[in-house]
Design an enzyme around this catalytic site. Structure first.
Site, PDB file in Angstrom:
ATOM      1  N   GLY A  21     -17.083 -15.263  15.942  1.00 52.81           N
ATOM      2  CA  GLY A  21     -17.281 -15.785  17.287  1.00 52.81           C
ATOM      3  C   GLY A  21     -16.929 -17.243  17.481  1.00 52.81           C
ATOM      4  O   GLY A  21     -16.998 -17.752  18.597  1.00 52.81           O
TER       5      GLY A  21
ATOM      6  N   GLU B  70     -17.439 -13.966   9.649  1.00 54.94           N
ATOM      7  CA  GLU B  70     -16.236 -13.188   9.965  1.00 54.94           C
ATOM      8  C   GLU B  70     -15.399 -13.867  11.049  1.00 54.94           C
ATOM      9  O   GLU B  70     -15.306 -13.360  12.171  1.00 54.94           O
ATOM     10  CB  GLU B  70     -16.625 -11.794  10.474  1.00 54.94           C
ATOM     11  CG  GLU B  70     -17.529 -10.984   9.588  1.00 54.94           C
ATOM     12  CD  GLU B  70     -18.056  -9.761  10.335  1.00 54.94           C
ATOM     13  OE1 GLU B  70     -17.663  -9.537  11.495  1.00 54.94           O
ATOM     14  OE2 GLU B  70     -18.880  -9.035   9.755  1.00 54.94           O
ATOM     15  N   PRO B  71     -14.767 -14.993  10.786  1.00 57.77           N
ATOM     16  CA  PRO B  71     -13.908 -15.583  11.819  1.00 57.77           C
ATOM     17  C   PRO B  71     -12.695 -14.698  12.091  1.00 57.77           C
ATOM     18  O   PRO B  71     -12.116 -14.118  11.171  1.00 57.77           O
ATOM     19  CB  PRO B  71     -13.494 -16.925  11.204  1.00 57.77           C
ATOM     20  CG  PRO B  71     -13.548 -16.673   9.722  1.00 57.77           C
ATOM     21  CD  PRO B  71     -14.724 -15.748   9.525  1.00 57.77           C
ATOM     22  N   GLY B  72     -12.345 -14.597  13.358  1.00 60.29           N
ATOM     23  CA  GLY B  72     -11.135 -13.878  13.751  1.00 60.29           C
ATOM     24  C   GLY B  72     -10.297 -14.764  14.645  1.00 60.29           C
ATOM     25  O   GLY B  72      -9.257 -15.284  14.255  1.00 60.29           O
ATOM     26  N   ARG B  73     -10.803 -15.001  15.874  1.00 54.11           N
ATOM     27  CA  ARG B  73     -10.100 -15.850  16.827  1.00 54.11           C
ATOM     28  C   ARG B  73      -9.770 -17.225  16.234  1.00 54.11           C
ATOM     29  O   ARG B  73      -8.663 -17.741  16.412  1.00 54.11           O
ATOM     30  CB  ARG B  73     -10.967 -16.025  18.083  1.00 54.11           C
ATOM     31  CG  ARG B  73     -10.319 -16.849  19.174  1.00 54.11           C
ATOM     32  CD  ARG B  73     -11.314 -17.132  20.297  1.00 54.11           C
ATOM     33  NE  ARG B  73     -11.972 -15.937  20.753  1.00 54.11           N
ATOM     34  CZ  ARG B  73     -11.487 -15.106  21.661  1.00 54.11           C
ATOM     35  NH1 ARG B  73     -10.310 -15.353  22.199  1.00 54.11           N
ATOM     36  NH2 ARG B  73     -12.166 -14.037  22.031  1.00 54.11           N
TER      37      ARG B  73
ATOM     38  N   ARG C 237      -5.053 -10.634  28.544  1.00 61.29           N
ATOM     39  CA  ARG C 237      -6.300 -11.385  28.572  1.00 61.29           C
ATOM     40  C   ARG C 237      -6.552 -12.099  29.910  1.00 61.29           C
ATOM     41  O   ARG C 237      -7.698 -12.108  30.390  1.00 61.29           O
ATOM     42  CB  ARG C 237      -6.350 -12.398  27.418  1.00 61.29           C
ATOM     43  CG  ARG C 237      -6.407 -11.738  26.046  1.00 61.29           C
ATOM     44  CD  ARG C 237      -6.675 -12.767  24.946  1.00 61.29           C
ATOM     45  NE  ARG C 237      -8.041 -13.241  24.999  1.00 61.29           N
ATOM     46  CZ  ARG C 237      -8.400 -14.432  25.416  1.00 61.29           C
ATOM     47  NH1 ARG C 237      -7.497 -15.313  25.817  1.00 61.29           N
ATOM     48  NH2 ARG C 237      -9.679 -14.788  25.439  1.00 61.29           N
TER      49      ARG C 237
ATOM     50  N   CYS D 160       3.388  -4.304  39.193  1.00 54.99           N
ATOM     51  CA  CYS D 160       3.041  -4.123  40.598  1.00 54.99           C
ATOM     52  C   CYS D 160       1.530  -4.134  40.787  1.00 54.99           C
ATOM     53  O   CYS D 160       0.912  -3.139  41.147  1.00 54.99           O
ATOM     54  CB  CYS D 160       3.637  -2.814  41.103  1.00 54.99           C
ATOM     55  SG  CYS D 160       3.522  -2.634  42.886  1.00 54.99           S
TER      56      CYS D 160
ATOM     57  N   TYR E 266      -6.143 -11.330  19.986  1.00 57.36           N
ATOM     58  CA  TYR E 266      -6.215 -10.286  21.006  1.00 57.36           C
ATOM     59  C   TYR E 266      -5.038 -10.369  21.979  1.00 57.36           C
ATOM     60  O   TYR E 266      -5.153  -9.983  23.136  1.00 57.36           O
ATOM     61  CB  TYR E 266      -7.556 -10.351  21.751  1.00 57.36           C
ATOM     62  CG  TYR E 266      -8.722 -10.424  20.810  1.00 57.36           C
ATOM     63  CD1 TYR E 266      -9.164  -9.280  20.151  1.00 57.36           C
ATOM     64  CD2 TYR E 266      -9.340 -11.636  20.511  1.00 57.36           C
ATOM     65  CE1 TYR E 266     -10.203  -9.348  19.235  1.00 57.36           C
ATOM     66  CE2 TYR E 266     -10.384 -11.704  19.605  1.00 57.36           C
ATOM     67  CZ  TYR E 266     -10.811 -10.563  18.972  1.00 57.36           C
ATOM     68  OH  TYR E 266     -11.839 -10.624  18.058  1.00 57.36           O
TER      69      TYR E 266
END
EC number: 4.1.1.20
Length: 424
Positions: A238, A273-276, A312, A342, A371
């Site tokens: 997070g 658990e770093p991701g971003r 996003r 569209c 993401y």
């Protein structure tokens, strides 16, 4: 590309000459990922938590080149689905080091996890519902498990990612001790897990650490009440990165101190658990301007990227920095940048000052590593873009551009009506 490792990499820090050359060679829209930056981000984070077991949350970016880079850097991998387990193993991860966090897992996912655990007893399965553990047991699984906790505190950049207070995620806080006492008789209960939210920056840090403290308190209570010696307590990821130009990056060393203070004395390994944090600023999207339309309300700049390329902004109202790679020194002009889909949701920014775009200019959409490609889609039958990796002075295509043949293949290869009748 620069190989320095500042706490944040802005879109203007990329080598615009190299980006222009990549767009000319590989066409647009194009994802460009800097693998050196991926490794540097992971190493900076791990150094701030020297006593923790730092894994990479694969859901942020499961590209093989990214996973291989992180495995080479010493990261283990946390997966949230069967496909992520398979991709991590395909990239070279030892299945005995993997952690699978099951969220309402489909049967096929649990089948795969149970079979994998039978061959690789080091696999850890984290469950956030009693049903998940019952379904695992029904498959003959009696290996390593962890309980995902819902601490009742959610943090992050958007309500849709504040998982720590969403009933979808985890066992209610007050039910964990009782469940732990039950599971220790049925499995090898090795840990507790919680994930409070995503995109945490300075304003969210106090709440984030308060939730961490609650989880640590619960871990001590579980041990005291059940006698289970927990191997680890996983506080999730997070940790955010600044998407806006005026936002300051996290000082991860200070964050490390705050997290350790929130945890206190704990006779278990801390996992994170770093991701971003690892991948967000390591990738951007290149897109070409095809339309400039002056209207009384706005100057509308049309580009060949869309919400199919990067969803996003439409999904989370997310801000992504945008720079004019072709003419960064032109006078700034407020413009709205949107794609060819569209729908009014297909907009990357509204009335934002950007060096005045003209047709055929190349724009860069920054902070697209987390993401970004993971949520890319084929809306309007748009083939997904290519992805090019930069590593040192070398560049290579790590994901080729889809063709219309790729888009329609699953339909053309579907069983014919006669074959379907025979199968029924």
């Amino acid at each position: 590309m620069s190989h320095a490792s500042p706490p944040v990499r802005r879109v203007t820090d990329w080598d615009f000459d190299q980006l222009s050359a990549l767009a000319a060679e590989h066409d647009t829209p194009l994802y460009v990922v800097d693998l050196d930056r991926v490794a540097a981000n992971y190493e900076r984070f791990a150094a701030a938590f020297p006593d923790a077991h730092v894994m990479y949350a694969a859901k942020a970016h499961t590209g093989r080149a990214v996973l291989e880079t992180l495995l080479d850097a010493g990261a283990d991998i946390e997966c949230a689905a069967r496909g992520e387990l398979q991709r991590a193993i395909g990239a070279g991860a030892d299945p005995d080091t993997l952690q699978y966090t099951a969220v309402n897992p489909p049967d096929a996912d649990l089948d795969y996890a149970a079979e994998l655990g039978a061959e690789h007893p080091g696999l850890t399965v984290t469950g956030g519902a009693r049903d998940t553990f019952d379904r695992l047991e029904a498959r003959g699984y009696d290996g390593r498990v962890a309980i995902r906790i819902n601490p009742g505190i959610g943090t992050g950049h958007h309500e849709k990612v504040a998982t720590g207070k969403d009933a979808k995620f985890g066992i209610p806080y007050d039910e964990v001790v009782e469940l732990a006492d039950d599971l220790r008789e049925r499995f090898d209960l090795v840990g507790l897990h919680a994930h409070m939210g995503s995109g945490v920056l300075h304003d969210d840090l106090d709440d984030h650490c308060r939730a961490i403290g609650k989880v640590a308190d619960l871990a001590r209570e579980v041990t005291a009440e059940t006698g289970v010696d927990l191997e680890f307590v996983d506080f999730g990821g997070g940790f955010g990165v600044p998407y806006r130009e005026d936002e300051e990056p996290l000082d991860v060393e200070t964050v490390g101190e705050k997290v350790r203070e929130a945890v206190g004395e704990l006779d278990a390994q801390i996992k994170l658990e770093p991701g971003r944090y690892v991948v967000a600023d390591a990738e951007l999207i290149l897109t070409e301007v095809n339309t400039v339309k002056e209207t009384p309300e706005a100057t509308v700049v049309g580009v060949d990227a869309s919400l199919a390329t990067l969803i996003r902004p439409a999904m989370f109202d997310s801000y992504h920095p945008i720079a004019n790679v072709s003419a960064p020194d032109r006078e700034l002009e407020p413009v709205s940048v949107g794609g060819p889909c569209c729908t009014s949701a297909d907009v990357f920014c509204t009335d934002r000052p950007i060096a005045r775009p003209e047709r055929e200019d190349l724009l860069a959409i920054g902070n697209a590593g987390a993401y970004g490609y993971e949520l890319a889609n084929q809306f309007h039958s748009q083939p997904r873009p290519a992805e090019v990796a930069v590593e040192g002075d070398e560049t290579r295509v790590v994901r080729r551009r889809e063709s219309m043949d790729d888009v329609t293949r699953v339909e053309r290869e579907a069983p014919s009506a006669e074959e379907g009748d025979r199968r029924r």
